[in-house]
Design a protein around this motif. Structure first.
Motif, PDB file in Angstrom:
ATOM      1  N   GLY A 196      12.719 -35.901 -27.273  1.00 38.90           N
ATOM      2  CA  GLY A 196      13.185 -34.629 -27.409  1.00 38.90           C
ATOM      3  C   GLY A 196      12.356 -33.883 -28.563  1.00 38.90           C
ATOM      4  O   GLY A 196      12.041 -34.613 -29.405  1.00 38.90           O
ATOM      5  N   LYS A 197      12.018 -32.555 -28.270  1.00 39.23           N
ATOM      6  CA  LYS A 197      11.469 -31.785 -29.269  1.00 39.23           C
ATOM      7  C   LYS A 197      12.298 -31.611 -30.535  1.00 39.23           C
ATOM      8  O   LYS A 197      13.624 -31.787 -30.346  1.00 39.23           O
ATOM      9  CB  LYS A 197      10.848 -30.116 -28.710  1.00 39.23           C
ATOM     10  CG  LYS A 197      11.883 -29.636 -27.898  1.00 39.23           C
ATOM     11  CD  LYS A 197      11.203 -28.421 -27.163  1.00 39.23           C
ATOM     12  CE  LYS A 197      12.380 -27.954 -26.046  1.00 39.23           C
ATOM     13  NZ  LYS A 197      11.605 -26.838 -25.388  1.00 39.23           N
ATOM     14  N   ALA A 198      11.875 -30.650 -31.714  1.00 38.95           N
ATOM     15  CA  ALA A 198      12.657 -30.585 -32.759  1.00 38.95           C
ATOM     16  C   ALA A 198      13.997 -29.931 -32.415  1.00 38.95           C
ATOM     17  O   ALA A 198      15.075 -30.429 -33.086  1.00 38.95           O
ATOM     18  CB  ALA A 198      11.930 -29.868 -33.873  1.00 38.95           C
ATOM     19  N   GLU A 199      14.065 -29.055 -31.734  1.00 33.90           N
ATOM     20  CA  GLU A 199      15.333 -28.361 -31.503  1.00 33.90           C
ATOM     21  C   GLU A 199      16.419 -28.981 -30.637  1.00 33.90           C
ATOM     22  O   GLU A 199      17.280 -28.463 -30.541  1.00 33.90           O
ATOM     23  CB  GLU A 199      15.130 -26.736 -31.303  1.00 33.90           C
ATOM     24  CG  GLU A 199      14.169 -26.635 -30.000  1.00 33.90           C
ATOM     25  CD  GLU A 199      12.808 -26.517 -30.281  1.00 33.90           C
ATOM     26  OE1 GLU A 199      11.897 -25.829 -29.332  1.00 33.90           O
ATOM     27  OE2 GLU A 199      12.326 -27.100 -31.087  1.00 33.90           O
ATOM     28  N   THR A 200      15.581 -29.710 -29.764  1.00 34.02           N
ATOM     29  CA  THR A 200      16.499 -30.497 -28.867  1.00 34.02           C
ATOM     30  C   THR A 200      16.372 -32.087 -28.959  1.00 34.02           C
ATOM     31  O   THR A 200      15.951 -32.642 -27.830  1.00 34.02           O
ATOM     32  CB  THR A 200      16.405 -30.148 -27.491  1.00 34.02           C
ATOM     33  OG1 THR A 200      15.066 -30.213 -27.193  1.00 34.02           O
ATOM     34  CG2 THR A 200      16.887 -28.769 -27.323  1.00 34.02           C
ATOM     35  N   THR A 253       9.757 -37.664 -14.176  1.00 32.64           N
ATOM     36  CA  THR A 253       8.977 -36.461 -14.822  1.00 32.64           C
ATOM     37  C   THR A 253       8.219 -35.562 -13.951  1.00 32.64           C
ATOM     38  O   THR A 253       7.576 -36.252 -12.764  1.00 32.64           O
ATOM     39  CB  THR A 253       8.211 -36.372 -16.147  1.00 32.64           C
ATOM     40  OG1 THR A 253       7.951 -35.277 -16.442  1.00 32.64           O
ATOM     41  CG2 THR A 253       7.048 -37.189 -15.543  1.00 32.64           C
ATOM     42  N   ILE A 254       8.182 -34.328 -14.022  1.00 27.86           N
ATOM     43  CA  ILE A 254       7.270 -33.326 -13.213  1.00 27.86           C
ATOM     44  C   ILE A 254       6.245 -33.063 -13.886  1.00 27.86           C
ATOM     45  O   ILE A 254       5.496 -31.925 -13.714  1.00 27.86           O
ATOM     46  CB  ILE A 254       8.116 -32.372 -12.541  1.00 27.86           C
ATOM     47  CG1 ILE A 254       8.810 -31.447 -13.387  1.00 27.86           C
ATOM     48  CG2 ILE A 254       9.127 -32.622 -11.364  1.00 27.86           C
ATOM     49  CD1 ILE A 254       9.255 -30.100 -13.016  1.00 27.86           C
ATOM     50  N   HIS A 255       5.986 -33.608 -15.333  1.00 25.20           N
ATOM     51  CA  HIS A 255       5.187 -32.954 -16.099  1.00 25.20           C
ATOM     52  C   HIS A 255       4.555 -34.259 -16.859  1.00 25.20           C
ATOM     53  O   HIS A 255       4.546 -34.570 -18.097  1.00 25.20           O
ATOM     54  CB  HIS A 255       5.742 -32.205 -17.356  1.00 25.20           C
ATOM     55  CG  HIS A 255       6.385 -31.021 -16.986  1.00 25.20           C
ATOM     56  ND1 HIS A 255       5.538 -29.912 -16.192  1.00 25.20           N
ATOM     57  CD2 HIS A 255       7.664 -30.528 -16.801  1.00 25.20           C
ATOM     58  CE1 HIS A 255       6.447 -28.824 -15.920  1.00 25.20           C
ATOM     59  NE2 HIS A 255       7.827 -29.285 -16.417  1.00 25.20           N
ATOM     60  N   PRO A 256       3.752 -35.322 -15.826  1.00 22.71           N
ATOM     61  CA  PRO A 256       3.112 -36.385 -16.566  1.00 22.71           C
ATOM     62  C   PRO A 256       2.114 -36.100 -17.245  1.00 22.71           C
ATOM     63  O   PRO A 256       1.743 -36.928 -18.403  1.00 22.71           O
ATOM     64  CB  PRO A 256       2.346 -36.874 -15.405  1.00 22.71           C
ATOM     65  CG  PRO A 256       2.220 -35.751 -14.367  1.00 22.71           C
ATOM     66  CD  PRO A 256       3.353 -34.686 -14.581  1.00 22.71           C
ATOM     67  N   ASP A 257       1.554 -34.858 -17.575  1.00 29.83           N
ATOM     68  CA  ASP A 257       0.556 -34.556 -18.587  1.00 29.83           C
ATOM     69  C   ASP A 257       1.303 -34.639 -20.162  1.00 29.83           C
ATOM     70  O   ASP A 257       0.636 -34.475 -20.912  1.00 29.83           O
ATOM     71  CB  ASP A 257      -0.208 -33.254 -18.269  1.00 29.83           C
ATOM     72  CG  ASP A 257       0.744 -32.096 -18.159  1.00 29.83           C
ATOM     73  OD1 ASP A 257       1.778 -32.226 -17.392  1.00 29.83           O
ATOM     74  OD2 ASP A 257       0.577 -31.048 -18.902  1.00 29.83           O
ATOM     75  N   GLN A 258       2.391 -34.517 -20.196  1.00 32.38           N
ATOM     76  CA  GLN A 258       3.236 -34.172 -21.364  1.00 32.38           C
ATOM     77  C   GLN A 258       3.744 -35.362 -22.069  1.00 32.38           C
ATOM     78  O   GLN A 258       4.236 -35.638 -22.914  1.00 32.38           O
ATOM     79  CB  GLN A 258       4.258 -33.135 -21.288  1.00 32.38           C
ATOM     80  CG  GLN A 258       3.839 -31.931 -21.030  1.00 32.38           C
ATOM     81  CD  GLN A 258       4.992 -30.674 -20.859  1.00 32.38           C
ATOM     82  OE1 GLN A 258       6.286 -31.201 -20.861  1.00 32.38           O
ATOM     83  NE2 GLN A 258       4.935 -29.673 -20.638  1.00 32.38           N
ATOM     84  N   ILE A 259       3.651 -36.697 -21.275  1.00 36.82           N
ATOM     85  CA  ILE A 259       4.132 -37.727 -21.686  1.00 36.82           C
ATOM     86  C   ILE A 259       3.561 -38.341 -22.918  1.00 36.82           C
ATOM     87  O   ILE A 259       2.271 -38.077 -22.945  1.00 36.82           O
ATOM     88  CB  ILE A 259       4.073 -38.920 -20.573  1.00 36.82           C
ATOM     89  CG1 ILE A 259       4.684 -38.520 -19.389  1.00 36.82           C
ATOM     90  CG2 ILE A 259       4.078 -40.431 -21.109  1.00 36.82           C
ATOM     91  CD1 ILE A 259       6.274 -38.677 -19.594  1.00 36.82           C
ATOM     92  N   GLY A 260       4.263 -38.757 -23.776  1.00 39.77           N
ATOM     93  CA  GLY A 260       3.505 -39.305 -25.131  1.00 39.77           C
ATOM     94  C   GLY A 260       3.741 -38.267 -26.329  1.00 39.77           C
ATOM     95  O   GLY A 260       3.420 -38.339 -27.251  1.00 39.77           O
ATOM     96  N   GLN A 261       4.448 -37.196 -25.782  1.00 35.36           N
ATOM     97  CA  GLN A 261       4.672 -36.091 -26.777  1.00 35.36           C
ATOM     98  C   GLN A 261       6.248 -35.793 -27.013  1.00 35.36           C
ATOM     99  O   GLN A 261       7.012 -36.102 -26.005  1.00 35.36           O
ATOM    100  CB  GLN A 261       4.095 -34.733 -26.360  1.00 35.36           C
ATOM    101  CG  GLN A 261       2.579 -34.824 -26.189  1.00 35.36           C
ATOM    102  CD  GLN A 261       2.098 -33.610 -25.505  1.00 35.36           C
ATOM    103  OE1 GLN A 261       2.125 -32.249 -26.067  1.00 35.36           O
ATOM    104  NE2 GLN A 261       1.366 -33.572 -24.181  1.00 35.36           N
ATOM    105  N   ALA A 262       6.768 -35.264 -27.990  1.00 30.75           N
ATOM    106  CA  ALA A 262       8.184 -34.862 -28.127  1.00 30.75           C
ATOM    107  C   ALA A 262       8.192 -33.522 -27.610  1.00 30.75           C
ATOM    108  O   ALA A 262       8.124 -32.428 -28.336  1.00 30.75           O
ATOM    109  CB  ALA A 262       8.334 -34.877 -29.711  1.00 30.75           C
ATOM    110  N   VAL A 263       8.637 -33.388 -26.339  1.00 32.16           N
ATOM    111  CA  VAL A 263       8.712 -32.219 -25.572  1.00 32.16           C
ATOM    112  C   VAL A 263       9.992 -31.961 -24.746  1.00 32.16           C
ATOM    113  O   VAL A 263      10.211 -30.802 -24.172  1.00 32.16           O
ATOM    114  CB  VAL A 263       7.418 -31.974 -24.813  1.00 32.16           C
ATOM    115  CG1 VAL A 263       6.403 -31.749 -25.636  1.00 32.16           C
ATOM    116  CG2 VAL A 263       7.136 -32.923 -23.838  1.00 32.16           C
TER     117      VAL A 263
END
Length: 235
Positions: free
Chosen positions: A140-144, A195-205
């Motif tokens: 999760g990102k900072a706010e979630t 996921t449907i966003h494989p490019d974001q794997i490895g990030q807190a998003v």
């Protein structure tokens, strides 16, 4: 002559200062590159055993030989030993779900535990203290943020439907953010999924869940039964 000498000295000093600043900046840049590489390859830095002992029928302290009894099914056997049907089939090279009385099977009995690191965005699949495999994930990102704590897998779904903001996104919908697998935790709304966003794997998003590449989520799904314990840590 003295003026020329002084000018030359000043030029050399200025040149030396710029050279030092340039080299220092270059070293800092390389340091940042090394740190970035270390962060993005966190999964590779952990020593793992691999899935070989789990998927093969070789003898193991975490496996037993079992003779199929009359009335048995793979579902019954999986429930009896706390494992999954796909794992039984893979360990025994079964092509169908049909088993017959008297058939000999090799059953995995090791208890899996999942450890998720929010700082490193990695998921460790463990058996006792042994790290079997490490997956790069998104948390999760900072706010979630993904809440730290100890949980249990209580639901497993193939091609899950996503209910979000009053809308229903069926499997395969381009906005269904759950991907191909869902492993729900005993914390409402949280789970491990594709996921449907494989490019974001490895990030807190994420919005709090743990996202995986779809192929990784499918692999993990086949291995772990409901009841698997999950620990989420900040470090």
């Amino acid at each position: 002559m003295k003026k020329r000498t002084i000018f030359t000295v000043v030029v050399l000093i200025v040149f030396a200062i710029f050279a030092v600043l340039f080299l220092t900046g270059k070293q800092a840049a390389f340091a940042n590159i090394r740190l970035f590489s270390k962060d993005t390859n966190a999964a590779r830095s952990l020593k793992t055993i691999g899935l070989g002992p789990i998927l093969s029928s070789q003898s193991s302290d975490y496996a037993v030989a079992y003779t199929v009894e009359p009335g048995d099914s793979l579902a019954k056997i999986a429930k009896k030993f706390g494992t999954t049907i796909p794992l039984i089939k893979k360990r025994n090279a079964l092509q169908s779900d049909v088993v017959r009385a008297g058939q000999r099977l090799n059953i995995w009995t090791g208890k899996f535990h999942i450890l998720v690191s929010k700082a490193k965005n990695v998921l460790q699949l463990k058996v006792e203290d042994n790290i079997m495999k490490v997956y790069t994930v998104s948390t999760g990102k900072a706010e979630t943020t993904t809440p730290a704590g100890n949980y249990t897998i209580i639901t497993k779904l193939v091609n899950p439907v996503w209910y979000h903001d009053g809308k229903v996104y069926p499997p395969g919908h381009p906005e269904n953010g759950l991907g191909s697998r869902w492993m729900g935790l005993n914390a409402e709304g949280y789970g491990i999924h594709g996921t449907i966003h494989p490019d974001q794997i490895g990030q807190a998003v994420s919005m709090g869940c743990v996202r995986m590449f779809n192929q990784d989520a499918e692999e993990l799904y086949d291995l772990i039964p409901e009841g698997t314990e999950v620990s989420v840590v900040d470090k």
